[in-house]
Design a protein around this motif. Structure first.
Motif, PDB file in Angstrom:
ATOM      1  N   VAL A  24       0.838  -1.203   0.000  1.00 19.37           N
ATOM      2  CA  VAL A  24       0.000   0.000   0.000  1.00 19.37           C
ATOM      3  C   VAL A  24       0.877   1.259   0.000  1.00 19.37           C
ATOM      4  O   VAL A  24       0.622   2.214  -0.729  1.00 19.37           O
ATOM      5  CB  VAL A  24      -0.948  -0.018   1.210  1.00 19.37           C
ATOM      6  CG1 VAL A  24      -1.678   1.323   1.328  1.00 19.37           C
ATOM      7  CG2 VAL A  24      -1.954  -1.148   1.090  1.00 19.37           C
ATOM      8  N   THR A  25       1.941   1.225   0.839  1.00 25.64           N
ATOM      9  CA  THR A  25       2.855   2.377   0.899  1.00 25.64           C
ATOM     10  C   THR A  25       3.519   2.629  -0.447  1.00 25.64           C
ATOM     11  O   THR A  25       3.643   3.769  -0.907  1.00 25.64           O
ATOM     12  CB  THR A  25       3.930   2.137   1.968  1.00 25.64           C
ATOM     13  OG1 THR A  25       3.304   1.939   3.242  1.00 25.64           O
ATOM     14  CG2 THR A  25       4.874   3.337   2.054  1.00 25.64           C
ATOM     15  N   LEU A  26       3.963   1.533  -1.101  1.00 25.51           N
ATOM     16  CA  LEU A  26       4.607   1.664  -2.409  1.00 25.51           C
ATOM     17  C   LEU A  26       3.641   2.234  -3.441  1.00 25.51           C
ATOM     18  O   LEU A  26       4.008   3.090  -4.251  1.00 25.51           O
ATOM     19  CB  LEU A  26       5.133   0.297  -2.855  1.00 25.51           C
ATOM     20  CG  LEU A  26       5.828   0.248  -4.230  1.00 25.51           C
ATOM     21  CD1 LEU A  26       7.058   1.151  -4.218  1.00 25.51           C
ATOM     22  CD2 LEU A  26       6.218  -1.190  -4.578  1.00 25.51           C
ATOM     23  N   ALA A  27       2.416   1.740  -3.418  1.00 27.76           N
ATOM     24  CA  ALA A  27       1.417   2.225  -4.373  1.00 27.76           C
ATOM     25  C   ALA A  27       1.133   3.703  -4.162  1.00 27.76           C
ATOM     26  O   ALA A  27       1.073   4.493  -5.127  1.00 27.76           O
ATOM     27  CB  ALA A  27       0.132   1.405  -4.243  1.00 27.76           C
ATOM     28  N   LEU A  32       2.063   9.400  -5.616  1.00 25.75           N
ATOM     29  CA  LEU A  32       2.519  10.738  -5.229  1.00 25.75           C
ATOM     30  C   LEU A  32       3.649  11.221  -6.144  1.00 25.75           C
ATOM     31  O   LEU A  32       3.666  12.370  -6.574  1.00 25.75           O
ATOM     32  CB  LEU A  32       2.995  10.724  -3.769  1.00 25.75           C
ATOM     33  CG  LEU A  32       1.898  10.610  -2.709  1.00 25.75           C
ATOM     34  CD1 LEU A  32       2.515  10.472  -1.312  1.00 25.75           C
ATOM     35  CD2 LEU A  32       0.991  11.837  -2.751  1.00 25.75           C
ATOM     36  N   VAL A  33       4.609  10.333  -6.447  1.00 26.15           N
ATOM     37  CA  VAL A  33       5.720  10.704  -7.320  1.00 26.15           C
ATOM     38  C   VAL A  33       5.211  11.023  -8.719  1.00 26.15           C
ATOM     39  O   VAL A  33       5.616  12.016  -9.348  1.00 26.15           O
ATOM     40  CB  VAL A  33       6.765   9.573  -7.371  1.00 26.15           C
ATOM     41  CG1 VAL A  33       7.794   9.855  -8.462  1.00 26.15           C
ATOM     42  CG2 VAL A  33       7.449   9.424  -6.021  1.00 26.15           C
ATOM     43  N   ALA A  34       4.307  10.163  -9.231  1.00 29.71           N
ATOM     44  CA  ALA A  34       3.749  10.409 -10.569  1.00 29.71           C
ATOM     45  C   ALA A  34       2.974  11.715 -10.603  1.00 29.71           C
ATOM     46  O   ALA A  34       3.079  12.495 -11.565  1.00 29.71           O
ATOM     47  CB  ALA A  34       2.845   9.245 -10.973  1.00 29.71           C
ATOM     48  N   GLY A  35       2.217  11.946  -9.522  1.00 29.14           N
ATOM     49  CA  GLY A  35       1.460  13.200  -9.457  1.00 29.14           C
ATOM     50  C   GLY A  35       2.365  14.416  -9.403  1.00 29.14           C
ATOM     51  O   GLY A  35       2.101  15.440 -10.053  1.00 29.14           O
ATOM     52  N   GLU A  36       3.462  14.302  -8.632  1.00 31.83           N
ATOM     53  CA  GLU A  36       4.403  15.422  -8.532  1.00 31.83           C
ATOM     54  C   GLU A  36       5.106  15.668  -9.866  1.00 31.83           C
ATOM     55  O   GLU A  36       5.280  16.816 -10.289  1.00 31.83           O
ATOM     56  CB  GLU A  36       5.432  15.125  -7.443  1.00 31.83           C
ATOM     57  CG  GLU A  36       6.451  16.238  -7.215  1.00 31.83           C
ATOM     58  CD  GLU A  36       5.836  17.518  -6.695  1.00 31.83           C
ATOM     59  OE1 GLU A  36       6.479  18.584  -6.830  1.00 31.83           O
ATOM     60  OE2 GLU A  36       4.704  17.462  -6.156  1.00 31.83           O
ATOM     61  N   ASN A  37       5.508  14.573 -10.555  1.00 32.49           N
ATOM     62  CA  ASN A  37       6.136  14.730 -11.867  1.00 32.49           C
ATOM     63  C   ASN A  37       5.173  15.366 -12.862  1.00 32.49           C
ATOM     64  O   ASN A  37       5.557  16.223 -13.666  1.00 32.49           O
ATOM     65  CB  ASN A  37       6.606  13.374 -12.400  1.00 32.49           C
ATOM     66  CG  ASN A  37       7.871  12.881 -11.704  1.00 32.49           C
ATOM     67  OD1 ASN A  37       8.634  13.680 -11.176  1.00 32.49           O
ATOM     68  ND2 ASN A  37       8.083  11.573 -11.722  1.00 32.49           N
ATOM     69  N   HIS A  38       3.928  14.916 -12.808  1.00 29.29           N
ATOM     70  CA  HIS A  38       2.920  15.483 -13.711  1.00 29.29           C
ATOM     71  C   HIS A  38       2.713  16.965 -13.413  1.00 29.29           C
ATOM     72  O   HIS A  38       2.604  17.777 -14.342  1.00 29.29           O
ATOM     73  CB  HIS A  38       1.605  14.720 -13.555  1.00 29.29           C
ATOM     74  CG  HIS A  38       0.499  15.251 -14.424  1.00 29.29           C
ATOM     75  ND1 HIS A  38       0.482  15.088 -15.783  1.00 29.29           N
ATOM     76  CD2 HIS A  38      -0.614  15.971 -14.109  1.00 29.29           C
ATOM     77  CE1 HIS A  38      -0.589  15.675 -16.294  1.00 29.29           C
ATOM     78  NE2 HIS A  38      -1.275  16.214 -15.298  1.00 29.29           N
ATOM     79  N   LYS A  39       2.700  17.319 -12.120  1.00 27.74           N
ATOM     80  CA  LYS A  39       2.518  18.722 -11.746  1.00 27.74           C
ATOM     81  C   LYS A  39       3.685  19.571 -12.236  1.00 27.74           C
ATOM     82  O   LYS A  39       3.482  20.656 -12.796  1.00 27.74           O
ATOM     83  CB  LYS A  39       2.394  18.849 -10.225  1.00 27.74           C
ATOM     84  CG  LYS A  39       2.083  20.268  -9.758  1.00 27.74           C
ATOM     85  CD  LYS A  39       2.155  20.393  -8.251  1.00 27.74           C
ATOM     86  CE  LYS A  39       3.609  20.461  -7.809  1.00 27.74           C
ATOM     87  NZ  LYS A  39       3.745  20.805  -6.380  1.00 27.74           N
ATOM     88  N   ARG A  40       4.898  19.074 -12.059  1.00 28.57           N
ATOM     89  CA  ARG A  40       6.078  19.826 -12.498  1.00 28.57           C
ATOM     90  C   ARG A  40       6.102  19.965 -14.019  1.00 28.57           C
ATOM     91  O   ARG A  40       6.433  21.025 -14.545  1.00 28.57           O
ATOM     92  CB  ARG A  40       7.349  19.142 -12.008  1.00 28.57           C
ATOM     93  CG  ARG A  40       7.531  19.202 -10.494  1.00 28.57           C
ATOM     94  CD  ARG A  40       8.818  18.524 -10.074  1.00 28.57           C
ATOM     95  NE  ARG A  40       9.006  18.589  -8.628  1.00 28.57           N
ATOM     96  CZ  ARG A  40      10.055  18.090  -7.982  1.00 28.57           C
ATOM     97  NH1 ARG A  40      11.031  17.516  -8.674  1.00 28.57           N
ATOM     98  NH2 ARG A  40      10.147  18.180  -6.670  1.00 28.57           N
ATOM     99  N   THR A  41       5.752  18.883 -14.702  1.00 33.66           N
ATOM    100  CA  THR A  41       5.711  18.932 -16.167  1.00 33.66           C
ATOM    101  C   THR A  41       4.672  19.921 -16.648  1.00 33.66           C
ATOM    102  O   THR A  41       4.925  20.738 -17.537  1.00 33.66           O
ATOM    103  CB  THR A  41       5.411  17.530 -16.728  1.00 33.66           C
ATOM    104  OG1 THR A  41       6.433  16.619 -16.323  1.00 33.66           O
ATOM    105  CG2 THR A  41       5.324  17.568 -18.238  1.00 33.66           C
TER     106      THR A  41
END
Length: 393
Positions: A24-27, A32-41
């Protein structure tokens, strides 16, 4: 209470719970990482879009006014404004190089050759060597731009006209004569003794120009000379500007008349940053066709024969055929992606050809490092409305 509930969790059950928790933590972390990358992009892309839009607005606003109060000097007869060497105070013609990003290659390091023209394109003459330099000259439309003939013998601080109606204190005007290399920028100090315009060579009139090769006394005493009103120094509505891209990927403008410094007395002789993230700026000329006045018949690159900056600025007949300009801006986002996200090259002016049928498209190569950034290419055509009027459109 059952016996199973009394004994607690076994080691196997604990390990299963830990595995589930880690999953669950990994998911969640992945999301969160994907969301942050998408936000930065997204943020980086939006910043590039906004940068391009603002740079487009700044250039479009300046280019549309190119030739205002200048183009009219060529109609119905040439009065010597187009193609004349601009003399302004003691700072133009300029002895030293212009400030960055116009210091290295602009006019081949010989800024004293700069002449009056509504629009000039210096191919690859920005300091980053890939970007062009745009030279845009125009006055205030309210000034009229109608050249007035010298009507009597003036002197080093006076110009005698048939009438001084429409002139006021701090107005700027070009004194020129067809066939004469130089034209002189002058500033009106008084119109109290018509039909003479009184000029001043002391503060607060920084634009008095005595002239070096061609003196004001010589032009003011000849009825073959003309006075072309441009605008007002205090209103800062005379725009003689350079646009170029620096080595720090920033679009700059430079005021050739240094209005803030000369009139305000503060600041420095320096360029003004307009927008960062601009990697490259290039432009091509829109040339009037022979069939219909005011309609683009073909295009010309600033590297084509007869359209390099040194030729155009001494050829008024060529200036009068330039009725539009197409500008390409390459803007880069700030976010560095760990994976390459851009192609190996970008193409600008795709499909455009010159009068000889030669393609004007340009390919911009992106190295392995540059491919980790995202780019936006803005291309737009700006009609030069004052040149269109001159063309009879």
């Amino acid at each position: 209470m059952t016996r199973a509930s009394q004994r607690g969790m076994t080691l196997v059950e604990l390990l299963v719970a830990m595995v589930i928790g880690l999953g669950v933590t990994l998911a969640v972390s992945t999301l969160l990482v994907a969301g942050e990358n998408h936000k930065r992009t997204t943020t980086s892309t939006n910043d590039a879009e906004q940068t391009g839009a603002f740079a487009f607005y700044a250039l479009d606003r300046a280019l549309r006014g190119a030739g205002s109060a200048i183009a009219e000097s060529a109609f119905p007869t040439d009065v010597g404004v187009l193609g004349c060497r601009l003399n302004a105070g003691a700072f133009l013609p300029r002895a030293a190089a212009f400030p960055a990003p116009f210091a290295t290659a602009f006019l081949g390091g010989a800024p004293s050759t700069l002449r009056v023209a509504p629009l000039l394109i210096g191919k690859g003459q920005s300091d980053n060597t890939a970007s062009d330099v745009l030279v845009v000259m125009g006055g205030s439309g309210a000034a009229g731009g109608v050249s007035r003939a010298i009507n009597g013998t003036g002197g080093s601080t006076s110009l005698v006209l048939e009438s001084t109606v429409g002139f006021s204190q701090y107005d700027l005007a070009l004194v020129s004569q067809s066939g004469t290399t130089d034209c002189l920028l002058e500033e009106v100090s008084s119109t109290s003794s018509p039909p003479a315009l009184t000029l001043s060579n002391s503060a607060p009139y920084p634009y008095y120009t005595a002239g070096a090769t061609t003196t004001l006394t010589t032009l003011a005493s000849s009825t073959s000379s003309y006075v072309t009103p441009l605008g007002n120094a205090q209103a800062n509505n005379v725009q003689f500007q350079l646009f170029g891209v620096g080595t720090n990927d920033t679009l700059y403008s430079y005021d050739l008349l240094q209005n803030q410094l000369k009139v305000g007395g503060t600041g420095a002789d320096t360029s003004q940053a307009i927008a960062d993230g601009v990697v490259q700026m290039n432009a091509i000329y829109g040339i009037e066709g022979t069939a219909t006045p005011g309609v683009i018949g073909t295009w010309a690159g600033p590297g084509d024969v007869g359209y390099d900056i040194n030729t155009v600025m001494i050829t008024p007949a060529t200036m009068e055929t330039i009725i539009a300009v197409r500008v390409a801006l390459v803007v880069r986002g700030e976010y560095y992606d760990k994976n390459p996200v851009s192609p190996t090259s970008l193409v600008i002016f795709n499909g455009y050809t010159n009068g000889a049928g030669t393609s004007l498209s340009q390919t911009i190569a992106l190295n392995s490092t540059a491919q980790h950034y995202r780019y936006r290419v803005f291309e737009f055509t700006v009609p030069l409305r004052n040149m269109l009027l001159l063309a009879g459109a």
